[in-house]
Design a protein around this motif. Sequence first.
Motif, mmCIF file in Angstrom:
data_model
loop_
_atom_site.group_PDB
_atom_site.id
_atom_site.type_symbol
_atom_site.label_atom_id
_atom_site.label_comp_id
_atom_site.label_asym_id
_atom_site.label_seq_id
_atom_site.Cartn_x
_atom_site.Cartn_y
_atom_site.Cartn_z
ATOM 1 N N THR A 175 -0.523 -0.891 25.052
ATOM 2 C CA THR A 175 -1.657 -1.741 24.716
ATOM 3 C C THR A 175 -2.015 -2.579 25.932
ATOM 4 O OG1 THR A 175 -2.566 -3.308 23.107
ATOM 5 C CG2 THR A 175 -0.290 -3.657 23.799
ATOM 6 N N TYR A 240 1.093 -5.645 15.846
ATOM 7 C CA TYR A 240 0.323 -6.346 14.815
ATOM 8 C C TYR A 240 0.990 -7.658 14.416
ATOM 9 C CZ TYR A 240 -2.181 -7.383 10.526
ATOM 10 O OH TYR A 240 -2.921 -8.012 9.554
ATOM 11 N N TYR A 245 -2.830 -8.127 19.333
ATOM 12 C CA TYR A 245 -4.219 -7.662 19.259
ATOM 13 C C TYR A 245 -5.219 -8.781 19.554
ATOM 14 C CZ TYR A 245 -3.864 -9.828 14.631
ATOM 15 O OH TYR A 245 -3.649 -10.718 13.602
ATOM 16 N N CYS A 248 -4.983 -8.166 23.536
ATOM 17 C CA CYS A 248 -5.182 -6.787 23.977
ATOM 18 C C CYS A 248 -5.971 -6.019 22.923
ATOM 19 C CB CYS A 248 -3.831 -6.098 24.212
ATOM 20 S SG CYS A 248 -2.872 -6.823 25.555
ATOM 21 N N LYS A 249 -7.134 -5.550 23.302
ATOM 22 C CA LYS A 249 -8.016 -4.867 22.354
ATOM 23 C C LYS A 249 -8.003 -3.347 22.528
ATOM 24 C CE LYS A 249 -9.617 -8.432 20.088
ATOM 25 N NZ LYS A 249 -9.316 -8.622 18.642
ATOM 26 N N ASN A 250 -7.046 -2.823 23.287
ATOM 27 C CA ASN A 250 -6.959 -1.384 23.525
ATOM 28 C C ASN A 250 -5.537 -0.898 23.286
ATOM 29 O OD1 ASN A 250 -9.723 -1.221 24.948
ATOM 30 N ND2 ASN A 250 -8.600 -2.672 26.234
ATOM 31 N N LEU A 307 -5.030 -2.830 12.697
ATOM 32 C CA LEU A 307 -5.399 -3.163 14.071
ATOM 33 C C LEU A 307 -6.867 -2.835 14.336
ATOM 34 C CD1 LEU A 307 -2.101 -1.933 15.719
ATOM 35 C CD2 LEU A 307 -2.998 -4.266 15.891
ATOM 36 N N GLU A 308 -7.336 -1.737 13.794
ATOM 37 C CA GLU A 308 -8.757 -1.397 13.930
ATOM 38 C C GLU A 308 -9.627 -2.471 13.281
ATOM 39 O OE1 GLU A 308 -8.679 3.493 14.156
ATOM 40 O OE2 GLU A 308 -8.755 2.492 12.199
ATOM 41 N N VAL A 312 -9.443 -3.578 17.486
ATOM 42 C CA VAL A 312 -8.725 -2.798 18.499
ATOM 43 C C VAL A 312 -9.318 -1.387 18.579
ATOM 44 C CG1 VAL A 312 -6.502 -1.766 19.127
ATOM 45 C CG2 VAL A 312 -6.601 -4.110 18.234
#
Length: 350
Positions: A175, A240, A245, A248-250, A307-308, A312
């Motif tokens: 991530t 999570y 998250y 870090c968004k990836n 997370l989505e 993310v």
Amino acid sequence: MKKMMSLILALTMALSLTACGGSSKADAPADNSSNASDTADTATPDKVYTLKMAYTISGDETVAQCAQEMAKKVEERTNGGLVFENYPNGELGSDVDSLELCAQGANVIFFGTPDFLNTYVADLGILDGPFLFADASEFAKVDQSDWMAEMRQQLEAQGIKNLGMSWLFGNRHLTYTGSKGVTTPADLKGMKIRSASSATRVGMLEALGATVTQMSWNEVYSALNQGVCDGCEAPLSTLYNSKIYEVCKNITLDGHIRAIWSVNMSNDVFNSLPEEYQQILTEEIANMAPTTIERVTADEAAYQEKLEAEGVTFYECDHEAFAEATRSVYDTIPGWTDGLYDRVSDIING
């Protein structure tokens, strides 16, 4: 100096109620077991032994819940003769600190990945190696092997009793911050990625082209938030529950390590327990192993959805390229026995 003071404080805390000293039955939980054949002794135990469960992740994570469930079963089967206190989030110190407490004879039962054991037995670091296991069901082959029996003997000589090497901690993924997805090893070049103090983990990330920054897990969020590092790697559940998250968004679903959660305690404390308690503890740890695999595996999809929902973005990667780039790690770790990778691979594939 700060780390030494923390370790001294944790050791003092852990030794405040040693397994040898125990506590009175009046302080112990009542026996809720209805099946006398499942208990070590149907009579009220004269001595209560206490183990402090130490781990650095949240107590809400699935595998931590499994540890607490295992503890409850042991308490029930021993009629409250062996009880557990729960210390999540590194409350007794880092993974390194907790293992040191075990080696020094504290009444601590430590849950953590096997890379931290390589300080005591270098060869155990291989179990945290990249792309070693194709499936978590393969953990049991290693756990029950003659090789692992040899590793346990070496640990015991240094004061540590390993009670299990088959629990699934999770599949570790990358991530990171920024707006570009990592899909090949070349995309990691120049990125500062956090690692635990593990030769295997550091070697893997360096082989992928990253610049490695080593720190304890409880320091990661602030380091990411302040730009000290650009990313880290961990199972989705940990990312999570640690709220990574938010920074870090990836996430790249590379699954570079199928991570074992090993169970360890002081060899002296284990030997001080009544034999029937030793057997019950060992049995319940083994019984929980397939449950961790089932529950943690099922949870990964759920955590991806969570997370989505937090914004993310997930990326697939060239797994073959990642595996090929990290294969050299097994030839470069200092202190490993010659032919170690081949021997462990033969166990897994046998």
